[in-house]
Design a protein around this motif. Sequence first.
Motif, short mmCIF file in Angstrom:
data_model
loop_
_atom_site.label_atom_id
_atom_site.label_comp_id
_atom_site.label_asym_id
_atom_site.label_seq_id
_atom_site.Cartn_x
_atom_site.Cartn_y
_atom_site.Cartn_z
N UNK A 100 -21.43 -21.99 4.61
CA UNK A 100 -22.76 -21.63 5.14
C UNK A 100 -22.89 -21.96 6.62
N UNK A 101 -22.00 -22.80 7.13
CA UNK A 101 -22.03 -23.14 8.56
C UNK A 101 -21.28 -22.07 9.35
N UNK A 102 -21.98 -21.37 10.23
CA UNK A 102 -21.33 -20.41 11.13
C UNK A 102 -21.47 -20.91 12.56
N UNK A 103 -22.51 -20.48 13.25
CA UNK A 103 -22.79 -20.94 14.60
C UNK A 103 -24.20 -20.49 14.96
N UNK A 104 -24.62 -20.70 16.18
CA UNK A 104 -25.95 -20.29 16.63
C UNK A 104 -26.00 -18.77 16.77
N UNK A 105 -27.10 -18.19 16.32
CA UNK A 105 -27.25 -16.73 16.35
C UNK A 105 -27.20 -16.11 17.73
N UNK A 106 -27.41 -16.91 18.77
CA UNK A 106 -27.37 -16.36 20.13
C UNK A 106 -25.98 -15.86 20.50
N UNK A 107 -24.97 -16.18 19.69
CA UNK A 107 -23.62 -15.66 19.95
C UNK A 107 -23.60 -14.14 19.86
N UNK A 108 -24.62 -13.56 19.23
CA UNK A 108 -24.70 -12.11 19.09
C UNK A 108 -25.30 -11.42 20.31
N UNK A 109 -25.80 -12.17 21.27
CA UNK A 109 -26.46 -11.58 22.44
C UNK A 109 -25.58 -10.57 23.18
N UNK A 110 -24.26 -10.79 23.33
CA UNK A 110 -23.45 -9.79 24.03
C UNK A 110 -23.40 -8.43 23.35
N UNK A 111 -23.89 -8.32 22.13
CA UNK A 111 -23.89 -7.03 21.43
C UNK A 111 -25.02 -6.14 21.89
N UNK A 112 -26.00 -6.69 22.60
CA UNK A 112 -27.15 -5.91 23.04
C UNK A 112 -26.93 -5.39 24.46
N UNK A 113 -26.92 -4.08 24.67
CA UNK A 113 -26.71 -3.54 26.01
C UNK A 113 -27.70 -4.06 27.04
N UNK A 114 -28.95 -4.28 26.64
CA UNK A 114 -29.95 -4.73 27.60
C UNK A 114 -29.67 -6.15 28.09
N UNK A 115 -28.89 -6.92 27.33
CA UNK A 115 -28.54 -8.28 27.73
C UNK A 115 -27.15 -8.36 28.35
N UNK A 116 -26.27 -7.46 27.95
CA UNK A 116 -24.87 -7.55 28.40
C UNK A 116 -24.48 -6.46 29.38
N UNK A 117 -25.30 -5.44 29.52
CA UNK A 117 -24.90 -4.31 30.35
C UNK A 117 -25.26 -4.47 31.81
N UNK A 118 -24.57 -3.71 32.64
CA UNK A 118 -24.88 -3.67 34.07
C UNK A 118 -24.27 -4.80 34.86
N UNK A 119 -24.09 -4.55 36.14
CA UNK A 119 -23.54 -5.56 37.04
C UNK A 119 -24.59 -6.64 37.31
N UNK A 120 -24.13 -7.84 37.57
CA UNK A 120 -25.03 -8.94 37.88
C UNK A 120 -24.62 -9.55 39.22
N UNK A 121 -25.60 -10.05 40.00
CA UNK A 121 -25.25 -10.70 41.27
C UNK A 121 -24.45 -11.97 41.00
N UNK A 122 -23.35 -12.15 41.72
CA UNK A 122 -22.50 -13.30 41.49
C UNK A 122 -23.04 -14.53 42.21
N UNK A 123 -23.07 -15.65 41.50
CA UNK A 123 -23.56 -16.91 42.06
C UNK A 123 -22.48 -17.96 41.88
N UNK A 124 -22.71 -19.12 42.45
CA UNK A 124 -21.78 -20.23 42.28
C UNK A 124 -22.16 -21.05 41.07
N UNK A 125 -22.62 -22.28 41.33
CA UNK A 125 -23.02 -23.18 40.24
C UNK A 125 -24.53 -23.11 40.05
N UNK A 126 -24.95 -22.99 38.80
CA UNK A 126 -26.39 -22.98 38.49
C UNK A 126 -26.72 -24.17 37.59
N UNK A 127 -27.98 -24.60 37.66
CA UNK A 127 -28.47 -25.76 36.90
C UNK A 127 -29.58 -25.27 35.98
#
Length: 335
Positions: A100-127
């Motif tokens: 019954x132990x898998x992981x957190x459901x947010x691991x599925x976020x890359x499956x959504x084009x609106x969350x994973x699609x398109x180029x993003x501005x590159x940054x260094x370290x974020x907090x």
Amino acid sequence: MLRYRPAVANFGDDLNDILWPALAPALFRDEAHGPQPDDAAWFVGIGTIIGMPPGAARRLHVFSSGIGYAPVAAWRGLQVDYHCVRGPISARVLGLESHRALTDGAILAPLLPELAGGAVPQAGTVVVPHYETIAFPGWNKAARLAGMAVVDPRGTPTEVIRALRGARLVLTESLHGAILADSFGVPWVPFAVSGNFSTAKWADWAASLDLRIAVTMVVPPDPMPLLRFGKRPEPFGTRIAIDPEAALGEFRSRVAPARQVSRLKRAAKAVLEGLPPARALLGYSPDRTAEHLLRLAQTSPWCSAEARRDTLRAAMRERLETLVRAQDALCCTVG
């Protein structure tokens, strides 16, 4: 859908409203037509919410949720189906079979084009401070002094995930800051500033990915998180190895009845909370925090193996589809 709804936005909790209706729309058709009847089955997804108040819900489908802040006995008397939980600690506390132990459901976020699609501005370290920690002053200045940028977890899931995807390194107090960075293959380093940090939920999730992590205590730019949530016993700068057994013990202590705080301590805290100049005398400042962040950025980061993520993601998709089929069959039978 049953999820945690804090007084302010928190992207990890808010991700529920985007992710699940997109991946399993059949489960949420009835919600579009208004409030659910008391006998409806509620979906419980992302969040440290097992054992938290269920409101009017009496039937729950738990899908990737975790333990951490509430006694699980609070759900005694409810009809709860645990399809999967965040990790092995949640399964152990609940007395579930290990599968019954898998992981957190947010691991599925890359499956959504609106969350994973398109180029993003590159940054260094974020907090990424915890959504409750960032309510107190100094984080933006501390990050700027360290040559970093703050990602506010109170932003929308799309905004926050976009910022995480573009980072070279993520320093995070927010668990979902780590989870989403990891899901997109971005290295991350966890930190804590106060007693608000739950080692149980971090150990639970990390174990699901076969990671043994350590969390570093970072001095906050303002003492308010310590006044509000208490100070952990470890000195600032300490690296705390997140051991599952120790984390389990901390969870049990966290959900035990709280001790009463003396009237004198409550009065002293109230004075300090209301007087920022008095808090400044305690020696906390953005400069000190910036030094800690710079040291933190030099430590070895974590990121799970891509193959492990792919395996868990596929297993979670299959389990979600099984739930959808079961509900469709139930609806046909009732109909």
